[in-house]
Design an enzyme around this catalytic site. Structure first.
Site, mmCIF file in Angstrom:
data_model
loop_
_atom_site.group_PDB
_atom_site.id
_atom_site.type_symbol
_atom_site.label_atom_id
_atom_site.label_comp_id
_atom_site.label_asym_id
_atom_site.label_seq_id
_atom_site.Cartn_x
_atom_site.Cartn_y
_atom_site.Cartn_z
ATOM 1 C CE1 TYR A 1 -0.471 6.221 9.294
ATOM 2 C CE2 TYR A 1 -2.088 4.770 8.274
ATOM 3 C CZ TYR A 1 -1.086 5.726 8.156
ATOM 4 O OH TYR A 1 -0.693 6.156 6.927
ATOM 5 C CD GLN B 1 -9.389 5.894 8.360
ATOM 6 O OE1 GLN B 1 -8.753 6.703 7.691
ATOM 7 N NE2 GLN B 1 -9.265 4.587 8.176
ATOM 8 C CG HIS C 1 -6.809 4.367 10.192
ATOM 9 N ND1 HIS C 1 -6.537 3.082 9.784
ATOM 10 C CD2 HIS C 1 -6.194 5.180 9.282
ATOM 11 C CE1 HIS C 1 -5.782 3.118 8.696
ATOM 12 N NE2 HIS C 1 -5.565 4.374 8.378
ATOM 13 N N GLY C 2 -7.907 1.225 12.570
ATOM 14 C CA GLY C 2 -7.169 0.188 13.288
ATOM 15 C C GLY C 2 -6.291 -0.619 12.351
ATOM 16 C CB ALA C 3 -6.179 -0.955 8.910
HETATM 17 C C1 LIG Z 1 -3.531 8.064 -1.940
HETATM 18 C C2 LIG Z 1 -4.116 7.122 -0.946
HETATM 19 C C3 LIG Z 1 -4.464 7.576 0.308
HETATM 20 C C4 LIG Z 1 -5.021 6.709 1.256
HETATM 21 N N1 LIG Z 1 -5.401 7.196 2.481
HETATM 22 C C5 LIG Z 1 -5.945 6.359 3.392
HETATM 23 C C6 LIG Z 1 -6.385 6.852 4.650
HETATM 24 O O1 LIG Z 1 -6.319 8.052 4.936
HETATM 25 N N2 LIG Z 1 -6.905 5.956 5.535
HETATM 26 C C7 LIG Z 1 -7.011 4.607 5.238
HETATM 27 O O2 LIG Z 1 -7.504 3.836 6.064
HETATM 28 N N3 LIG Z 1 -6.625 4.130 4.040
HETATM 29 C C8 LIG Z 1 -6.108 4.966 3.117
HETATM 30 N N4 LIG Z 1 -5.747 4.477 1.891
HETATM 31 C C9 LIG Z 1 -5.999 3.040 1.582
HETATM 32 C C10 LIG Z 1 -7.321 2.910 0.813
HETATM 33 O O3 LIG Z 1 -8.412 3.331 1.580
HETATM 34 C C11 LIG Z 1 -7.586 1.471 0.338
HETATM 35 O O4 LIG Z 1 -7.923 0.669 1.453
HETATM 36 C C12 LIG Z 1 -6.416 0.864 -0.428
HETATM 37 O O5 LIG Z 1 -5.887 1.817 -1.336
HETATM 38 C C13 LIG Z 1 -6.852 -0.360 -1.254
HETATM 39 O O6 LIG Z 1 -7.966 -0.044 -2.050
HETATM 40 P P1 LIG Z 1 -7.902 0.346 -3.619
HETATM 41 O O7 LIG Z 1 -7.220 -0.802 -4.319
HETATM 42 O O8 LIG Z 1 -9.354 0.480 -3.984
HETATM 43 O O9 LIG Z 1 -7.127 1.595 -3.749
HETATM 44 C C14 LIG Z 1 -5.212 5.335 0.929
HETATM 45 C C15 LIG Z 1 -4.854 4.880 -0.360
HETATM 46 C C16 LIG Z 1 -4.318 5.748 -1.280
HETATM 47 C C17 LIG Z 1 -3.962 5.229 -2.645
#
Ligand SMILES: Cc1cc2nc3c(=O)[nH]c(=O)nc-3n(C[C@H](O)[C@H](O)[C@H](O)COP(=O)(O)O)c2cc1C
Ligand code: SF4
Length: 441
Positions: free
Chosen positions: A172, A101, A167-169
């Site tokens: 950021y 990413q 990472h367009g979400a």
């Molecule tokens: C501890 C933690 C760290 C995360 N770090 C990132 C990240 O570095 N980049 C990103 O795009 N999303 C990040 N996310 C979001 C997750 O990738 C995911 O899209 C979001 O948690 C929803 O999915 P889930 O319900 O399966 O957790 C993070 C989520 C958590 C809980």
């Protein structure tokens, strides 16, 4: 009939063995200077061994200025390539793909700058959630950053990885340009949707020029931003709608993007991402100390994280702005469906997935081509192997308590929900397991 979860997924330049991707999960596993460490390899191997078809890495800064915290391995220079090669090789040993990413935090950081005093953004307005100050990028800054993304993609390819994700979400830098609620520029990078999308389209074109057309490139996007979900942000606009994002996705695909990864929320964290059954404010008081002692919202954040009554009010406000517990699994599927109907590339969907029958139904209905999972895989690293063995849900599923999220700023990434373990010692052994084999010196 063949199980849709275990059908290979073919992208233009990549085939993944099944339909479950490990979603991005940041954690302070690396060295302070951004060089990588064995702990990250150990972490990624847990999921590869557990059966996911592909791992999408955590936030990997393309520039030092794009860091949101120390201890995240970067891809900002060629010396980082051997480390990422080791990560890729370790994961490939389990027939699992690795997508890196490419990231830049812009104004949204979790710890304010050490190597630089201010973040760069589309705007000079401080991030309203975290409160750290920033400066609007000049055109020279923009060109330098576009080039940094292209160089990051080139390094990922040189490292033998299987693709990159922009990472367009989640608030950021790329979101800061795309968002109608954040971007207040008056030049050709602000104003209309077309202008706001210019930055990311330039990144895509620069990547394609640098790495060619045969390297996988996907974009994670907050399809609906819900920017004013929280009471104290009500005065801000709602941000981009799914219709705006569909148009952006079409432009991205025309410019060379191979897949869309659908997320939600104009910030990270956001009440809808990761959507939780709780927000442990008591833990945040310690781990998010920087928000109390730095930035432009110190008094407000002091009340949110340190006040017993005000902290509880903040927690209630956060939870009421998100979905109810029974709506967390698959909460982004309506956006994913709308995007999938409008584009001709595979669509990944993130948000709460942990039940095989729910995932299977989403794929079969055509709401998405695959799901990405973060927290439920932190809770059960081998969830996909459990699905393959016929389980519909893990015996001890993720409770969406968001304790992993609130610990991540200070503590090793892992599951901190004690009720899922026999006792605290067992929980901490799981958290600390990421340090075996031992990190290299
Ligand atoms: C501890 C933690 C760290 C995360 N770090 C990132 C990240 O570095 N980049 C990103 O795009 N999303 C990040 N996310 C979001 C997750 O990738 C995911 O899209 C979001 O948690 C929803 O999915 P889930 O319900 O399966 O957790 C993070 C989520 C958590 C809980
Ligand atoms: S701490 Fe564990 S149970 Fe709670 S959300 Fe994170 S992974 Fe799920």
């Amino acid at each position: 009939m063949a199980d849709s979860i275990f059908q290979p997924l073919k992208f233009r330049n990549l085939t993944v063995k099944n339909r479950v991707f490990r979603s991005n999960i940041a954690g302070r596993l690396d060295n302070y200077d951004g060089s990588g460490n064995q702990a990250r390899i150990n972490w990624e191997v847990k999921f590869a061994r557990g059966g996911v078809g592909a791992i999408i890495s955590s936030f990997v800064p393309v520039q030092i200025r794009g860091r949101i915290m120390p201890n995240y391995a970067t891809i900002d220079r060629d010396e980082r390539i051997p480390f990422w090669r080791r990560v890729g090789e370790a994961v490939h040993a389990f027939d699992c793909k690795y997508i890196l990413q490419l990231s830049h935090g812009g104004r949204q950081r979790d710890i304010p700058g050490i190597e630089y005093p201010m973040g760069l953004s589309s705007t000079s307005k401080a991030d309203p959630l975290h409160g750290f100050e920033c400066q609007a990028m000049t055109k020279a800054d923009i060109h330098e950053t576009v080039n940094a993304f292209a160089e990051g993609a080139r390094r990922a390819r040189d490292a033998g990885l299987d693709g990159v994700e922009l990472h367009g979400a989640n608030g950021y830098l790329i979101t800061q340009f795309l968002s109608s609620a954040i971007n207040d520029r008056k030049d050709e990078y602000g104003g209309s949707l077309e202008n706001r999308a210019r930055f990311v389209i330039e990144i895509v074109k620069a990547i394609r020029t640098r790495v060619g057309n045969d390297f996988h490139l996907q974009m994670k996007i907050s399809a609906t931003e819900h920017n004013n979900a929280l009471l104290f942000l009500k005065f801000e606009g709602a941000g981009n709608t799914v219709q705006d994002s569909i148009q952006v996705c079409k432009w991205l695909i025309d410019a060379g993007v191979d897949s869309i990864h659908v997320s939600t929320g104009s910030s990270f964290p956001h009440p809808r991402n990761p959507a939780g059954t709780d927000l442990p404010v008591d833990v945040l008081g310690g781990t998010y100390e920087q928000l109390v002692s730095s930035g432009t919202h110190t008094f407000r954040n002091f009340l949110f994280f340190r006040g017993t009554v005000t902290g509880e009010l903040f927690r209630q406000q956060w939870l009421s702005a998100g979905p109810t517990a029974d709506q967390i699994e698959g909460l982004t599927l309506p956006d994913s469906r709308a995007i999938k109907q409008a584009v001709n590339v595979p669509v990944l969907c993130t948000g709460g997935f942990q039940t095989a029958s729910v995932i299977r139904a989403a794929i079969t209905r055509g709401d998405c081509d695959a799901v990405s999972i973060a927290r439920p895989l932190v809770a059960n690293n081998d969830l996909v192997n459990q699905f393959a063995a016929g389980k519909d849900r893990a015996d001890k599923p993720c409770t969406y308590c968001n304790k992993c999220l609130v610990h991540v700023v200070e503590h090793p990434i892992g599951c901190y929900e004690e009720s899922r373990f026999a006792n605290r010692d067992e929980m901490m052994a799981q958290v600390m397991s990421v340090f075996a084999p031992a990190p290299f010196a």
